[in-house]
Write an enzyme that holds these catalytic residues in place. Sequence first.
Site, short mmCIF file in Angstrom:
data_model
loop_
_atom_site.label_atom_id
_atom_site.label_comp_id
_atom_site.label_asym_id
_atom_site.label_seq_id
_atom_site.Cartn_x
_atom_site.Cartn_y
_atom_site.Cartn_z
CB SER A 25 -0.96 0.02 1.20
OG SER A 25 -1.90 -1.01 1.08
CG HIS A 30 -1.77 3.75 3.85
ND1 HIS A 30 -3.08 3.42 4.11
CD2 HIS A 30 -1.12 2.58 3.64
CE1 HIS A 30 -3.22 2.10 4.06
NE2 HIS A 30 -2.03 1.58 3.77
#
Length: 307
Positions: free
Chosen positions: A191, A240
């Site tokens: 991610s 992230h």
Amino acid sequence: MSIPPDQTGTQAGLPACVRHPDRPTGLSCTRCERPACPQCLVDASVGFQCVDCVNAANRTVRRATTVAGAELADKPVLVPTLIVVNVAVFLLTVALAEDVFGNDRSAFFHALTSYTPSIAEGQWWRPFSSGFLHYGPIHLVVNMIALWFLRDLELLLGRVRFALVYFLAMLGGDAASYVFGSLGAEGAGASGAIYGLLGGLVIAVIRLKRDRHTLMTVLGVLALNLAISVSIPQISLLAHLGGLVVGAAVTFGMLYAPPARRTQWQVGTVVLVTIALVGLFALRTSQVTDEVFCTDPTALECFITTR
């Protein structure tokens, strides 16, 4: 238009073909005017050209490029390759753990995760290897679907630039977790890199001056993903955000580089971002070595975050 037959046959006094000296010919290339036999001539917009002139022209023709300087391509290559590698690594961890939904239950899996104490001890490969690990099939599928939908960025940036954005964003996500995250946290997932591509997509939409609706859609998707990251404790928001910032920064340098100095600007962007990330890792490593940290990732005081 077909090539006119050589009506001269072997008449005396005719020049020989430059490529076939044993063939007298009355024909010649309209570009270089050298004698050439019918076999060595190619139909052109005006008359016929010899194969040497045609090949030389093809080498000098400038191919269309994107705003990043990449040659136009029909389909992505790196994105499918990355998906295959991620799936292959997942299947390997499943085989070692003998559990599809508990594929992290193996020493091999934990030897590749992003684990702060181990990185501080010199296991430098973990920030990269952890980007190919996933906790269970759902984690894998969600990330791979997102990666597939971002495949157009590869066509815009080109393979080398796309790879740089992807892996620097992956490193940026790990750097954020390493510097600002919990000392005992263990992370894995693609991610960080995918959020870097999302950040790059925002930059691309702005640079290409797409309509307002497209920009709002991309920002909406990004906001939704960030909201999910905040709401689920097991997801590493730091990874992230780190990937997002680095991916956007590198893509900005790729797309906004002046055409006349594109290579210098793009290389400079990559070098500066790399130096900054390495510096963050080095700074944090000196701090970690002075702290008491968890050495057993399965202990109660440790926890796992997914990316």
